[in-house]
Motif scaffolding. Structure first.
Motif, PDB file in Angstrom:
ATOM      1  N   SER A 106       0.821  -1.209   0.000  1.00 33.81           N
ATOM      2  CA  SER A 106       0.000   0.000   0.000  1.00 33.81           C
ATOM      3  C   SER A 106       0.857   1.262   0.000  1.00 33.81           C
ATOM      4  O   SER A 106       0.558   2.235  -0.704  1.00 33.81           O
TER       5      SER A 106
ATOM      6  N   ALA B 262       2.216   1.715  -3.423  1.00 33.42           N
ATOM      7  CA  ALA B 262       1.168   2.155  -4.348  1.00 33.42           C
ATOM      8  C   ALA B 262       0.864   3.635  -4.156  1.00 33.42           C
ATOM      9  O   ALA B 262       0.677   4.375  -5.133  1.00 33.42           O
TER      10      ALA B 262
ATOM     11  N   GLU C   5      -2.696  -1.908  -7.966  1.00 26.60           N
ATOM     12  CA  GLU C   5      -3.100  -1.076  -6.831  1.00 26.60           C
ATOM     13  C   GLU C   5      -3.044   0.410  -7.187  1.00 26.60           C
ATOM     14  O   GLU C   5      -3.897   1.193  -6.766  1.00 26.60           O
TER      15      GLU C   5
ATOM     16  N   GLU D  43      -6.051   1.318  -9.218  1.00 27.54           N
ATOM     17  CA  GLU D  43      -7.226   1.426  -8.354  1.00 27.54           C
ATOM     18  C   GLU D  43      -7.298   2.800  -7.702  1.00 27.54           C
ATOM     19  O   GLU D  43      -8.384   3.374  -7.541  1.00 27.54           O
TER      20      GLU D  43
ATOM     21  N   SER E 291      -8.650  -9.398  -7.334  1.00 25.32           N
ATOM     22  CA  SER E 291      -8.758  -8.836  -5.996  1.00 25.32           C
ATOM     23  C   SER E 291      -8.856  -9.963  -4.964  1.00 25.32           C
ATOM     24  O   SER E 291      -9.543 -10.970  -5.173  1.00 25.32           O
TER      25      SER E 291
ATOM     26  N   ILE F  58      -4.061  -8.047  -3.003  1.00 23.56           N
ATOM     27  CA  ILE F  58      -4.392  -6.744  -3.554  1.00 23.56           C
ATOM     28  C   ILE F  58      -5.891  -6.496  -3.416  1.00 23.56           C
ATOM     29  O   ILE F  58      -6.685  -7.427  -3.230  1.00 23.56           O
ATOM     30  N   LYS F  59      -6.257  -5.226  -3.510  1.00 21.38           N
ATOM     31  CA  LYS F  59      -7.666  -4.836  -3.443  1.00 21.38           C
ATOM     32  C   LYS F  59      -7.964  -3.929  -4.624  1.00 21.38           C
ATOM     33  O   LYS F  59      -7.496  -2.789  -4.669  1.00 21.38           O
ATOM     34  N   VAL F  60      -8.695  -4.449  -5.600  1.00 20.81           N
ATOM     35  CA  VAL F  60      -9.038  -3.674  -6.787  1.00 20.81           C
ATOM     36  C   VAL F  60     -10.517  -3.892  -7.108  1.00 20.81           C
ATOM     37  O   VAL F  60     -11.111  -4.899  -6.722  1.00 20.81           O
TER      38      VAL F  60
END
Length: 239
Positions: free
Chosen positions: A52, A55, A83, A86, A105, A173-175
């Motif tokens: 994070s 990113a 990331e 996003e 994700s 990851i979070k997308v």
């Protein structure tokens, strides 16, 4: 011509791009190759680094560029550029995954690496270095990353190697489709890759399709082993 931002993979600093940058510039592109925090002697402890944080760093770099960019991520850098897209999809006109992890994700680099035919070799090559860090030996790097790199350029390859924060490889990851999913993406696959075997690259593309795919008969590090072919591949990809 494009403004290209280069994001290196695991264990690597920006020095790995030394052979590629002048060729991209000669081809007419503008190039930015930021040093990831903690990787280049900026004083940031790698133990404090996360995917994070990196990113956020790259998103800030893009905010200072006066046009949308072509964002290239190598290897672990694929998770990072996803990331970034996003966070600031409006700042990216094209994502290029270079022999990279392109993750859905909720998945991490380690999650996908564990499915590769070389998973045992990767596990054996990466060593705990304390403080949440991993290291890779020169011999292992030569076998996995640089199997097609000439002796002359192995010196640069070795000098670019450093430690890697475990969290960057282990963090999912979070997308979302509404942000990351709006950015066009392309993949440069490398058929002689021993770090991310071509079968794994193509399996990832089944789950995360890219609008454009270019194939190179290269190892995991074409920026050192065949930079002219890599420039041609990047140049051929259209936003």
């Amino acid at each position: 011509m494009a403004h290209i931002v280069l994001v290196p993979g695991a264990f690597h600093g920006r020095r790995c791009w030394s052979r590629l940058i002048p060729l991209l510039e000669t081809a007419g592109h503008r190039v930015t190759a930021p040093e990831l925090l903690g990787m280049g002697g900026d004083g940031t402890p790698l133990s404090e680094i996360s995917l994070s944080i990196w990113a956020d760093q790259i998103a800030a770099v893009l905010a200072d560029i006066d046009e949308p960019v072509v964002l290239v991520g190598h290897s672990r850098g694929g998770a990072l550029i996803s990331e970034v897209a996003e966070r600031v999809p409006q700042r990216v006109q094209l994502l290029i995954y270079l022999a990279a992890f392109i993750l859905p994700s909720g998945k991490s680099v380690f999650d996908l690496a564990a499915t590769g035919s070389n998973a045992a070799a990767i596990t054996a090559a990466f060593r705990e270095a304390g403080g949440g860090m991993l290291s890779v030996s020169v011999d292992s790097a030569d076998a996995l990353f640089y199997n097609e790199v000439s002796e002359d350029w192995l010196v640069i390859a070795h000098e670019s190697l450093g430690l890697e924060p475990l969290s960057a490889l282990a963090t999912p990851i979070k997308v979302t489709s509404s942000r990351f999913g709006t950015v066009p993406r392309a993949y440069i696959e490398c058929t002689l890759d021993r770090a991310i075997p071509i079968e794994l690259q193509r399996a990832m593309l089944v789950n995360m399709p890219c609008q454009q795919v270019v194939t190179l008969a290269c190892d995991h590090s074409p920026f050192l082993s065949d930079p002219h072919a890599l420039v041609e591949a990047i140049h051929s990809l259209q936003p």
